[in-house]
Design an enzyme around this catalytic site. Structure first.
Site, PDB file in Angstrom:
ATOM      1  N   GLN A  23       0.826  -1.208   0.000  1.00 35.34           N
ATOM      2  CA  GLN A  23       0.000   0.000   0.000  1.00 35.34           C
ATOM      3  C   GLN A  23       0.862   1.262   0.000  1.00 35.34           C
ATOM      4  O   GLN A  23       0.345   2.360  -0.204  1.00 35.34           O
ATOM      5  CB  GLN A  23      -0.937   0.011   1.219  1.00 35.34           C
ATOM      6  CG  GLN A  23      -2.074  -1.003   1.103  1.00 35.34           C
ATOM      7  CD  GLN A  23      -3.044  -0.956   2.262  1.00 35.34           C
ATOM      8  OE1 GLN A  23      -3.206  -1.944   2.956  1.00 35.34           O
ATOM      9  NE2 GLN A  23      -3.708   0.169   2.477  1.00 35.34           N
ATOM     10  N   ARG A  49      -9.621  -0.215   7.258  1.00 35.43           N
ATOM     11  CA  ARG A  49     -10.524   0.733   6.599  1.00 35.43           C
ATOM     12  C   ARG A  49     -10.852   1.928   7.493  1.00 35.43           C
ATOM     13  O   ARG A  49     -12.020   2.273   7.703  1.00 35.43           O
ATOM     14  CB  ARG A  49     -11.794   0.032   6.137  1.00 35.43           C
ATOM     15  CG  ARG A  49     -12.426   0.825   4.985  1.00 35.43           C
ATOM     16  CD  ARG A  49     -13.506   0.079   4.273  1.00 35.43           C
ATOM     17  NE  ARG A  49     -13.916   0.860   3.138  1.00 35.43           N
ATOM     18  CZ  ARG A  49     -14.340   0.372   1.995  1.00 35.43           C
ATOM     19  NH1 ARG A  49     -14.410  -0.919   1.822  1.00 35.43           N
ATOM     20  NH2 ARG A  49     -14.705   1.146   1.015  1.00 35.43           N
ATOM     21  N   CYS A  50      -9.820   2.526   8.035  1.00 34.48           N
ATOM     22  CA  CYS A  50     -10.035   3.747   8.810  1.00 34.48           C
ATOM     23  C   CYS A  50      -8.711   4.464   8.935  1.00 34.48           C
ATOM     24  O   CYS A  50      -7.687   3.966   8.514  1.00 34.48           O
ATOM     25  CB  CYS A  50     -10.600   3.447  10.185  1.00 34.48           C
ATOM     26  SG  CYS A  50      -9.398   2.799  11.364  1.00 34.48           S
ATOM     27  N   GLU A  91     -13.175   5.496   3.790  1.00 31.57           N
ATOM     28  CA  GLU A  91     -13.243   4.781   5.056  1.00 31.57           C
ATOM     29  C   GLU A  91     -14.386   5.246   5.939  1.00 31.57           C
ATOM     30  O   GLU A  91     -14.752   4.572   6.903  1.00 31.57           O
ATOM     31  CB  GLU A  91     -11.892   4.911   5.740  1.00 31.57           C
ATOM     32  CG  GLU A  91     -10.856   4.342   4.783  1.00 31.57           C
ATOM     33  CD  GLU A  91      -9.447   4.423   5.241  1.00 31.57           C
ATOM     34  OE1 GLU A  91      -9.157   5.340   5.991  1.00 31.57           O
ATOM     35  OE2 GLU A  91      -8.663   3.567   4.841  1.00 31.57           O
TER      36      GLU A  91
END
Ligand code: CDP
Length: 809
Positions: A240, A387-388, A763
């Protein structure tokens, strides 16, 4: 793309720029099996590496016997910590300032830990080789409970104590105990405690945000290829943050950075799981250097679930104080954070508990205090932002549950309690008690819109009737109304605040316009399904007046892309999106000079209009961006270099603060614990919207992952440290069957500091969705005395709650 357009409307439409629901350009290849993932990389003579993993959660390693494995046909090498030690590679730094064993060095600290790396001609031979490696273990006492770990005499990490057994300092200060990692505090302890002690009403609750896992569809993996002739290492991987990985590989391997090329090809989801560095990367690189051949390592599903970065695992104890009328006066939160065997969290350096200090949420809370204690246990390492944005999920869950608990204590409606405590529109930019400066918001408008759309009062009336019917024996189903209002904090970040391993968290975009008026833009981010190739071209189309269809977006190759910190924490739009707009503006500024020269007027006498520069007051005199692009390559223009290129490295002045209002209506069968989500309404405000269709897709995905976490997804351990949910048979991954129809909605409150006013969105639905689903379950039982139950709310736990509340007669 049409060339023969004339009207202004047609020209705007032709660009497919900002605000257009442009179809995702990536999908043509993804839907036809033409994606190029790491496991699709196949090189001549490529070998395959795989791990011998520990069956025990805590054990001393007495001996590793590799001779039999080396006899297995196809097996070429077996690496252990002893082989890596002379290279200084048996341990590696983590992103959190800790260090982590690459291969077990004397002991193992969690089930599935990497013990030896078998390199073979193919995956099957590697598997046979793994079976033939004999490891002698001596089992040690296992600590899976962080509270017990802090009270135990068992020292998990022998490198955390000095020769007298006293704990040494960690990366974030003194340790209280050998199994303690750090204490992190934010806010004012004394004043907060005073306010809470003197308050008219205080609500208290302890909640566990269980351990879960991002579980991307594609697991982690890499291919390392060392070209010994040219001295160049190429590393394909599910990264990522490819540039950061290149720097880390250089620092720990000693290879010069210009001799390392990191490529993130297509990535099948990341959600934080692919930010950090894993032993598989180090071992593949070493194996490629040793064998002189490319080496591939790809996790299977169990490897991924059991050993790569988990998420959450926070025990959160809260106290919230208010007046009798419900005005909140103070908030105290204490977190016991279970980090597993190594602190391998992926947070900016100054924030060992990420952005947990946004736990005052969307409310105007005058005083607050947060303290976080990090703890080692015998579980897998990690602590990533699933996802945050760096623990904001935990923070929002905490405050949205505390609001509900306070509403119960005050005997107030939870929607009204939120309304009277929201930060008001005129208070922005708003500095929260724990230090963050929220850029913009209009919470009351969003909340009113949400409640009106779902007919909140009608729902409450229906719910009250349902309770009566239940008590009268007319139904066995209860109705829950889940509310959540969240503020995200995305776009890490200002370099002055945020770095990872000393690398400031800016991002970048480099644009080259080709002579015929098409372009390539390269960014420091990397899409994992978010549709960057679609949406960043739209930003540029509007900025430089060339159709999005004529612009290629390229990410993920460190030899070609400008340096950037990658994609996670919804930072792409706030940071790289801003860099894209700024680089586009540089292109436009040069184009303006070229246009003025071609039109024989002063620079100030031309103005940009959609796809051209027009002479002010003479709209018939213009040069299109296509003409300008060509001119930049074929005309000698005095004082202007040929070509049309620009680069921007963008250091954002602040984070962006998207927000949203969610409502979930759920029926619960008290006899089976089965939930039926009747309605889910999600209003998101992410500032200026680049692509409404992509946003909707992001919201659907985020909500589905929120549903998963709230209603069943969990990495559970038994007392021996065995992972009980290491396969997709046990780890809940929702399918279309479990997912409701989501209703999406929006308001638009632009970010005042972002060049195009955009905030992140990817997110938000996860952050706001988890408390909304959880609150719906809890609310169904409120009339029967429930205050709080822990997630995940699977059928069994819901049944148990109903049973404990005496609803089974
Ligand atoms: O960093 P990441 O890509 O995961 O998250 P993001 O910046 O929130 O963007 C997710 C996707 O939504 C990207 O394709 C964005 O361009 C798009 N988006 C949008 O269309 N409008 C916004 N205001 C924010 C994001």
């Amino acid at each position: 793309m049409k060339d023969d357009v004339t009207s202004r409307e047609e020209r705007i439409e032709n660009l497919k720029g900002m605000g257009c629901s442009r179809k995702r350009v990536e999908d043509a290849r993804f839907t036809q099996g033409k994606g190029n993932y790491v496991d699709d990389v196949k090189l001549d003579g490529m070998l395959f590496g795989d791990f011998v993993r520990s069956p025990y959660a805590h054990a001393r390693i007495k001996n590793i016997e590799t001779a039999a494995a080396l006899e297995v046909p196809g097996v070429l090498a077996v690496l252990t910590a002893a082989d890596l030690e002379p290279l200084g590679l048996h341990w590696m730094p983590t992103l959190a300032g800790d260090k982590q064993m690459v291969l077990a060095d004397g002991k193992v600290l969690f089930q599935g830990q990497e013990v030896a790396f078998v390199v073979a001609e193919d995956r099957y031979a590697a598997a046979d080789g793994i079976e033939a490696v004999e490891v002698e273990y001596e089992e040690l006492e296992v600590l899976v409970d962080p509270f017990k770990a802090l009270a135990s005499d068992v020292v998990l990490r022998e490198d955390t104590v000095d020769e007298t057994g006293k704990p040494t300092d960690g990366a974030h200060g003194p340790r209280k105990h050998p199994n303690h990692i750090f204490t992190w505090e934010a806010g004012d302890k004394g004043p907060t405690f005073e306010v809470i002690d003197a308050a008219e009403v205080v609500a208290e609750e302890t909640m566990y945000y269980h351990r879960t896992h991002p579980c991307p569809l594609e697991t982690c993996g890499c291919v390392a290829s060392m070209d010994k002739v040219n001295g160049k290492l190429t590393l394909w991987g599910t990264f990522q943050a490819p540039h950061a990985i290149r720097t880390i590989v250089s620092l720990i391997s000693g290879l010069e950075e210009h001799n390392i090329r990191v490529i993130s090809p297509d990535i099948g989801g990341g959600f934080g799981n692919k930010v950090g560095a894993y032993p598989g990367y180090v071992c593949s690189v070493v194996a490629s250097i040793v064998t002189g051949k490319p080496v591939k390592w790809i996790e299977d599903r169990m490897d991924n679930l059991m050993t790569t970065a988990f998420a959450r695992d926070y025990w959160m104890k809260g106290r919230i104080s208010a007046t009798k009328e419900g005005k909140i006066t103070g908030l105290h939160c204490h977190v016991t954070a279970d980090h597993g065997g190594f602190d391998a969290c992926a947070d900016p350096t100054k924030f060992p508990a990420g952005f947990m200090n946004i736990c005052t949420g969307s409310y105007d809370i005058p005083t607050a205090f947060l303290e976080v204690d990090g703890v080692y246990t015998n579980k897998a390492p990690g602590g990533v932002s699933y996802r945050c944005s760096f623990r904001v999920t935990e923070a929002v869950y905490f405050i949205e549950r505390m609001i509900e608990v306070l509403a119960i204590k005050l005997n107030m409606d939870a929607a009204e309690l939120r309304r009277i405590n929201f930060i008001r529109k005129e208070q922005f930019p708003y500095t929260a008690a724990l230090g963050w400066e929220y850029d913009s918001g209009d919470y009351h408008t969003a909340w009113d819109k949400a409640l009106k759309t779902v007919d909140y009062d009608g729902l409450r009336a229906e719910q009250a009737q349902r309770v009566e019917d239940f008590k009268a024996g007319k139904t066995r189903k209860l109705m829950g109304i889940g509310l959540s209002f969240f503020t995200e904090i995305v776009g890490a970040g200002p370099v002055k605040n945020c770095d990872i391993l000393g690398l400031g968290m800016f991002d970048s975009c480099e644009i080259r316009i080709h002579p015929t008026g098409s372009a390539i833009a390269r960014l420091g981010t990397i899409s994992q399904g978010q549709g960057h190739a679609t949406t960043f071209a739209q930003i540029l189309a509007s900025e430089i007046g060339l159709p999005a269809d004529s612009i290629t977006i390229e990410e993920g190759d460190t030899d070609t892309a400008p340096y950037g910190l990658g994609t996670y924490g919804s930072r792409s739009t706030p940071v790289a999106g801003a860099a894209t707009a700024m680089a586009g503006r540089k292109i436009r500024a040069k184009a303006q000079m070229i246009a003025a020269y071609l039109l024989e007027v002063h620079d100030d006498d031309v103005e940009f209009d959609v796809d051209r520069f027009v002479v002010k007051g003479a709209p018939e005199r213009f040069k299109t961006m296509k003409e300008i692009a060509f001119a930049s390559y074929n005309q000698a223009i005095p004082g202007i270099e040929p070509g049309l290129e620009a680069v921007s490295y963008y250091d954002p002045p602040n984070m962006t603060y998207p927000f949203g209002a969610y409502v979930c209506v759920m029926d619960i069968d008290v006899d089976t614990g089965v939930t039926d989500i009747r309605r889910f309404y999600a209003l998101d405000d992410c500032g200026t919207r680049i692509n409404p269709m992509v946003i909707e897709g992001q919201v659907h995905g985020g909500l589905t992952e929120a549903l998963a976490v709230a209603l069943g997804q969990e990495i559970a351990y038994d007392d021996m440290g065995n992972v009980k949910t290491g396969t997709l048979m046990d780890f809940f991954l929702p399918t279309a069957w479990e997912v409701p129809n989501y209703e999406t909605d929006f308001t638009v409150t632009p970010s005042p500091h972002h060049p195009i006013g955009a905030k992140g969105v990817g997110e938000s639905p996860h952050v706001g969705g988890v408390p909304c689903f959880s609150n719906a379950v809890q609310d169904a039982f409120r009339a029967f005395g429930n205050t709080h139950t822990n997630m995940p709310h699977d059928h069994w736990r819901i049944w148990k709650t109903a049973n404990e509340l005496g609803l089974h007669g």
